[in-house]
Design a protein around this motif. Structure first.
Motif, PDB file in Angstrom:
ATOM      1  N   ARG A   1      81.097 -17.634 -74.586  1.00 43.29           N
ATOM      2  CA  ARG A   1      80.067 -18.001 -75.559  1.00 43.29           C
ATOM      3  C   ARG A   1      80.608 -18.993 -76.590  1.00 43.29           C
ATOM      4  O   ARG A   1      79.879 -19.839 -77.099  1.00 43.29           O
ATOM      5  N   PHE A   2      81.894 -18.865 -76.894  1.00 45.16           N
ATOM      6  CA  PHE A   2      82.496 -19.746 -77.888  1.00 45.16           C
ATOM      7  C   PHE A   2      83.120 -20.990 -77.258  1.00 45.16           C
ATOM      8  O   PHE A   2      83.819 -21.736 -77.929  1.00 45.16           O
ATOM      9  N   GLY A   3      82.871 -21.201 -75.985  1.00 43.84           N
ATOM     10  CA  GLY A   3      83.258 -22.457 -75.355  1.00 43.84           C
ATOM     11  C   GLY A   3      84.519 -22.446 -74.531  1.00 43.84           C
ATOM     12  O   GLY A   3      84.923 -23.480 -74.003  1.00 43.84           O
ATOM     13  N   TYR A   4      85.187 -21.289 -74.408  1.00 48.43           N
ATOM     14  CA  TYR A   4      86.401 -21.247 -73.583  1.00 48.43           C
ATOM     15  C   TYR A   4      85.983 -20.906 -72.149  1.00 48.43           C
ATOM     16  O   TYR A   4      86.029 -19.763 -71.719  1.00 48.43           O
ATOM     17  N   THR A   5      85.575 -21.934 -71.419  1.00 51.08           N
ATOM     18  CA  THR A   5      85.072 -21.774 -70.056  1.00 51.08           C
ATOM     19  C   THR A   5      86.098 -22.288 -69.049  1.00 51.08           C
ATOM     20  O   THR A   5      87.121 -22.866 -69.411  1.00 51.08           O
ATOM     21  N   HIS A   6      85.810 -22.064 -67.779  1.00 48.49           N
ATOM     22  CA  HIS A   6      86.683 -22.485 -66.670  1.00 48.49           C
ATOM     23  C   HIS A   6      88.078 -21.873 -66.788  1.00 48.49           C
ATOM     24  O   HIS A   6      89.064 -22.464 -66.336  1.00 48.49           O
TER      25      HIS A   6
END
Length: 212
Positions: free
Chosen positions: A144-149
């Motif tokens: 949700r806070f942008g730490y994807t992949h």
């Protein structure tokens, strides 16, 4: 063993969450390890793994919007400004990792914002759990806070410790927390602590670990 409703599992003691060990492979099968009790209130701690292709596929499918201001369901933006104790913890853990042959962790804004949000949520709403008050898992929270992949992620939580040296010592003497802190799989870290005088334990800490 999680204490999501804030009820004490160790009256008069500082709660020290034990890492949930979770391995996420191509089939996304989850394995949770509940560990034996230490002389403190215990919970679970988190460590998860997936390969790069699965990470991209999963994140694209969920369409996480990490850089927007409104993440919904309790999420916030990735703005992160660590305080003095949070920076002190970074120095402690990186010195410890160097002594154990692991690379230094980089303080990462998205993980930091997720950790800060989790700690503030626990303090404000008076609970102690890896599961946030809105039902999010640690994995969902960092996404949700942008730490994807991400390919590896982990989380330690603790409560009742005001300073970096005290929470570091507590995690260091817990086998599974210590394993997370020394893991060579992790490259990034977010560190969040929060205080609420009306909460049961006062101070709450979250460290989120990641690699991608």
């Amino acid at each position: 063993m999680n204490n999501h409703d804030g009820r004490d599992r160790g009256a008069g003691r500082e709660p020290l969450d034990l890492p949930v060990t979770q391995t996420t492979r191509l089939d996304r099968r989850r394995i949770f390890s509940l560990l034996a009790a230490l002389p403190a209130a215990l919970g679970l701690a988190v460590c998860a793994q997936r390969d790069a292709a699965e990470a991209k596929k999963t994140d694209d499918k969920t369409k996480t919007h990490g850089h927007k201001k409104d993440h919904g369901k309790g999420g916030k933006s990735a703005h992160y400004s660590p305080d003095q104790e949070e920076r002190a913890f970074l120095d402690l853990i990186n010195d410890y990792r160097r002594k154990n042959g692991a690379g230094a962790l980089s303080l990462e804004d998205h993980l930091g914002a997720a950790a800060e949000h989790h700690s503030r949520d626990m303090a404000k709403k008076n609970y102690f759990s890896h599961k946030l008050s809105n039902g999010d898992s640690p994995e969902k929270n960092i996404e949700r806070f942008g730490y994807t992949h991400w390919t590896f992620m982990g989380e330690n939580i603790a409560a009742g410790f005001e300073t970096a040296d005290k929470v570091f010592a507590a995690w260091k003497h817990s086998k599974e927390h210590d394993k997370n802190m020394r893991s060579k799989n992790f490259k990034d870290i977010g560190i969040g602590r929060a205080y609420d005088k009306n909460s049961k334990y006062g101070w709450y800490w979250t460290t989120t670990f990641g690699a991608r």
